[in-house]
Design an enzyme around this catalytic site. Structure first.
Site, PDB file in Angstrom:
ATOM      1  N   SER A 191      -6.266 -10.665  13.048  1.00 11.83           N
ATOM      2  CA  SER A 191      -7.251 -11.558  13.669  1.00 11.83           C
ATOM      3  C   SER A 191      -7.579 -11.054  15.068  1.00 11.83           C
ATOM      4  O   SER A 191      -6.740 -10.414  15.718  1.00 11.83           O
ATOM      5  CB  SER A 191      -6.653 -12.967  13.760  1.00 11.83           C
ATOM      6  OG  SER A 191      -7.331 -13.750  14.696  1.00 11.83           O
ATOM      7  N   TYR A 244       0.097 -17.901  17.223  1.00 14.59           N
ATOM      8  CA  TYR A 244      -0.723 -17.166  16.241  1.00 14.59           C
ATOM      9  C   TYR A 244      -1.170 -15.825  16.830  1.00 14.59           C
ATOM     10  O   TYR A 244      -1.031 -14.772  16.194  1.00 14.59           O
ATOM     11  CB  TYR A 244      -1.924 -18.046  15.873  1.00 14.59           C
ATOM     12  CG  TYR A 244      -2.905 -17.458  14.899  1.00 14.59           C
ATOM     13  CD1 TYR A 244      -2.506 -16.943  13.672  1.00 14.59           C
ATOM     14  CD2 TYR A 244      -4.278 -17.450  15.200  1.00 14.59           C
ATOM     15  CE1 TYR A 244      -3.434 -16.433  12.773  1.00 14.59           C
ATOM     16  CE2 TYR A 244      -5.210 -16.943  14.301  1.00 14.59           C
ATOM     17  CZ  TYR A 244      -4.785 -16.433  13.092  1.00 14.59           C
ATOM     18  OH  TYR A 244      -5.697 -15.927  12.206  1.00 14.59           O
TER      19      TYR A 244
HETATM   20  N1  LIG Z   1     -10.420 -17.895   8.042  1.00 14.12           N
HETATM   21  C1  LIG Z   1     -10.605 -17.330   9.222  1.00 14.12           C
HETATM   22  O1  LIG Z   1     -11.502 -17.677   9.997  1.00 14.12           O
HETATM   23  C2  LIG Z   1      -9.729 -16.191   9.636  1.00 14.12           C
HETATM   24  C3  LIG Z   1     -10.036 -15.508  10.807  1.00 14.12           C
HETATM   25  C4  LIG Z   1      -9.243 -14.452  11.203  1.00 14.12           C
HETATM   26  C5  LIG Z   1      -8.148 -14.095  10.447  1.00 14.12           C
HETATM   27  N2  LIG Z   1      -7.857 -14.803   9.316  1.00 14.12           N
HETATM   28  C6  LIG Z   1      -6.675 -14.425   8.583  1.00 14.12           C
HETATM   29  O2  LIG Z   1      -6.971 -14.263   7.216  1.00 14.12           O
HETATM   30  C7  LIG Z   1      -5.818 -14.554   6.444  1.00 14.12           C
HETATM   31  C8  LIG Z   1      -6.188 -15.511   5.314  1.00 14.12           C
HETATM   32  O3  LIG Z   1      -6.791 -16.654   5.838  1.00 14.12           O
HETATM   33  P1  LIG Z   1      -7.716 -17.591   4.960  1.00 14.12           P
HETATM   34  O4  LIG Z   1      -8.580 -18.332   5.915  1.00 14.12           O
HETATM   35  O5  LIG Z   1      -8.300 -16.837   3.843  1.00 14.12           O
HETATM   36  O6  LIG Z   1      -6.665 -18.647   4.399  1.00 14.12           O
HETATM   37  P2  LIG Z   1      -6.872 -19.707   3.235  1.00 14.12           P
HETATM   38  O7  LIG Z   1      -6.290 -20.979   3.734  1.00 14.12           O
HETATM   39  O8  LIG Z   1      -8.259 -19.737   2.762  1.00 14.12           O
HETATM   40  O9  LIG Z   1      -5.907 -19.124   2.129  1.00 14.12           O
HETATM   41  C9  LIG Z   1      -4.584 -19.277   2.340  1.00 14.12           C
HETATM   42  C10 LIG Z   1      -3.876 -19.020   1.031  1.00 14.12           C
HETATM   43  O10 LIG Z   1      -2.518 -18.751   1.361  1.00 14.12           O
HETATM   44  C11 LIG Z   1      -1.697 -19.499   0.484  1.00 14.12           C
HETATM   45  N3  LIG Z   1      -0.437 -19.805   1.174  1.00 14.12           N
HETATM   46  C12 LIG Z   1      -0.237 -20.711   2.142  1.00 14.12           C
HETATM   47  N4  LIG Z   1       1.068 -20.723   2.513  1.00 14.12           N
HETATM   48  C13 LIG Z   1       1.699 -19.794   1.754  1.00 14.12           C
HETATM   49  C14 LIG Z   1       3.050 -19.359   1.644  1.00 14.12           C
HETATM   50  N5  LIG Z   1       4.022 -19.887   2.414  1.00 14.12           N
HETATM   51  N6  LIG Z   1       3.347 -18.386   0.759  1.00 14.12           N
HETATM   52  C15 LIG Z   1       2.385 -17.861  -0.039  1.00 14.12           C
HETATM   53  N7  LIG Z   1       1.089 -18.244   0.005  1.00 14.12           N
HETATM   54  C16 LIG Z   1       0.749 -19.199   0.884  1.00 14.12           C
HETATM   55  C17 LIG Z   1      -2.503 -20.746   0.153  1.00 14.12           C
HETATM   56  O11 LIG Z   1      -2.080 -21.338  -1.050  1.00 14.12           O
HETATM   57  C18 LIG Z   1      -3.923 -20.190   0.065  1.00 14.12           C
HETATM   58  O12 LIG Z   1      -4.246 -19.733  -1.227  1.00 14.12           O
HETATM   59  C19 LIG Z   1      -4.769 -15.088   7.431  1.00 14.12           C
HETATM   60  O13 LIG Z   1      -3.892 -14.049   7.787  1.00 14.12           O
HETATM   61  C20 LIG Z   1      -5.591 -15.484   8.616  1.00 14.12           C
HETATM   62  O14 LIG Z   1      -4.841 -15.437   9.815  1.00 14.12           O
HETATM   63  C21 LIG Z   1      -8.614 -15.836   8.888  1.00 14.12           C
END
Ligand SMILES: NC(=O)c1ccc[n+]([C@@H]2O[C@H](COP(=O)([O-])OP(=O)(O)OC[C@H]3O[C@@H](n4cnc5c(N)ncnc54)[C@H](O)[C@@H]3O)[C@@H](O)[C@H]2O)c1
Length: 271
Positions: free
Chosen positions: A164, A177
């Site tokens: 991120s 984070y």
């Molecule tokens: N969404 C954003 O704006 C954004 C921005 C920058 C970085 N990111 C990064 O992208 C990555 C994914 O984010 P996202 O927004 O797609 O998340 P999301 O919430 O859409 O998906 C999260 C998934 O992780 C699973 N999960 C949660 N806890 C878990 C655990 N303990 N063990 C196994 N699986 C687990 C959930 O069931 C879900 O399917 C993260 O590393 C996040 O930091 C996201």
């Protein structure tokens, strides 16, 4: 199954265009939804055989089923990244199901999905630990387990972690984070120094605000105004970067991060 592809019926010229043909990949965490699901879909489309893991067993099998329906090789497994036993089982299970491992992708992470966003002086000690567990500790554990497999196989390997912009910008109300995401790049640098000679690479795909359930719940969306390109990123755009970093096209890149943020991190004070 064709030795060069996860899809027996793919024509040879199409095969040549698939950037992950013949790669055996484990997508750890988040494989069922959001960016992880997009990565899983893209990996299938690019010819990889995939094991997709998520804490939500239904999401993981749904993601795998969707790929299998298109004729690809995919397995969904349940696993909690907070558990060392689960992490090691995910890696060992992928090796068993796919006959080896070439690519590890770590996806799970975040702050607001796990603990409240607060300024540092208000943050509970336990919450800091939680953010460590779901953003950095599991990545280090999974990388360690994958490295052992890669070294034993002797044919190299590729690791991609979803990071991120908070890992290199200030992260107001999400200090933990940001610290953990910064740790991913440090890990990638060390992996690159220690294992490049073994054909093992690690890079980070660092995202800005991406339109996922978490991002949608995180606020009223008014901060889209701060994004120079004028919109949130798409999970598929992050997945495309992960495909590149996992593929041989990025063979000369290791210990780096690729930033996908719509220009947020380079926006000057006068724009
Ligand atoms: N969404 C954003 O704006 C954004 C921005 C920058 C970085 N990111 C990064 O992208 C990555 C994914 O984010 P996202 O927004 O797609 O998340 P999301 O919430 O859409 O998906 C999260 C998934 O992780 C699973 N999960 C949660 N806890 C878990 C655990 N303990 N063990 C196994 N699986 C687990 C959930 O069931 C879900 O399917 C993260 O590393 C996040 O930091 C996201």
């Amino acid at each position: 199954m064709n030795r060069y592809s996860n899809k027996a019926s793919v024509a040879a010229d199409t095969l040549a265009l698939m950037r992950l043909s013949g790669k055996r990949a484990l997508v750890i965490g988040g494989g069922g939804a959001g960016i992880g699901r997009a990565v899983t879909n893209a990996f299938g489309a690019e010819g990889a055989a995939v094991v997709v893991a998520d804490i939500d067993a239904d999401r993981a099998s749904e993601a795998a089923d969707a790929l299998r329906e298109q004729g690809f090789t995919a397995y969904g497994v349940a696993g909690d990244v907070r558990s060392l036993t689960d992490i090691e089982a995910m890696v060992a299970g992928a090796v068993e199901k796919l006959g080896g491992l070439d690519v590890l992708v770590t996806v799970v992470g975040g702050q607001v999905a796990f603990v409240p966003a607060v300024k540092l002086h208000e943050m509970a000690d336990r919450d800091w630990d939680t953010i460590y567990e779901v953003n950095l500790r599991y990545v280090a554990r999974a990388v360690r387990a994958a490295l052992r497999v890669f070294l034993e196989q002797g044919s190299g390997g590729t690791i991609v972690s979803v990071g991120s912009v908070t890992g290199f910008m200030a992260a107001p109300q999400q200090a933990a984070y940001g610290v953990m995401k910064a740790g991913l790049l440090s890990l990638a640098r060390t992996v690159s120094a220690e294992y490049a000679a073994d054909g093992i690479r690690m890079n980070v795909a660092a995202a800005g605000a991406v339109a996922t359930a978490v991002a949608n719940a995180a606020g009223d969306g008014s901060w889209v105004d701060e994004v120079p390109v004028g919109r949130l990123g798409r999970s598929e755009e992050v997945a495309a970067a992960v495909v590149y970093l996992a593929s041989d096209e990025s063979a000369y890149m290791t210990g780096q991060q690729l930033v996908l943020d719509g220009g947020v991190s380079v926006r000057g004070p006068f724009s």
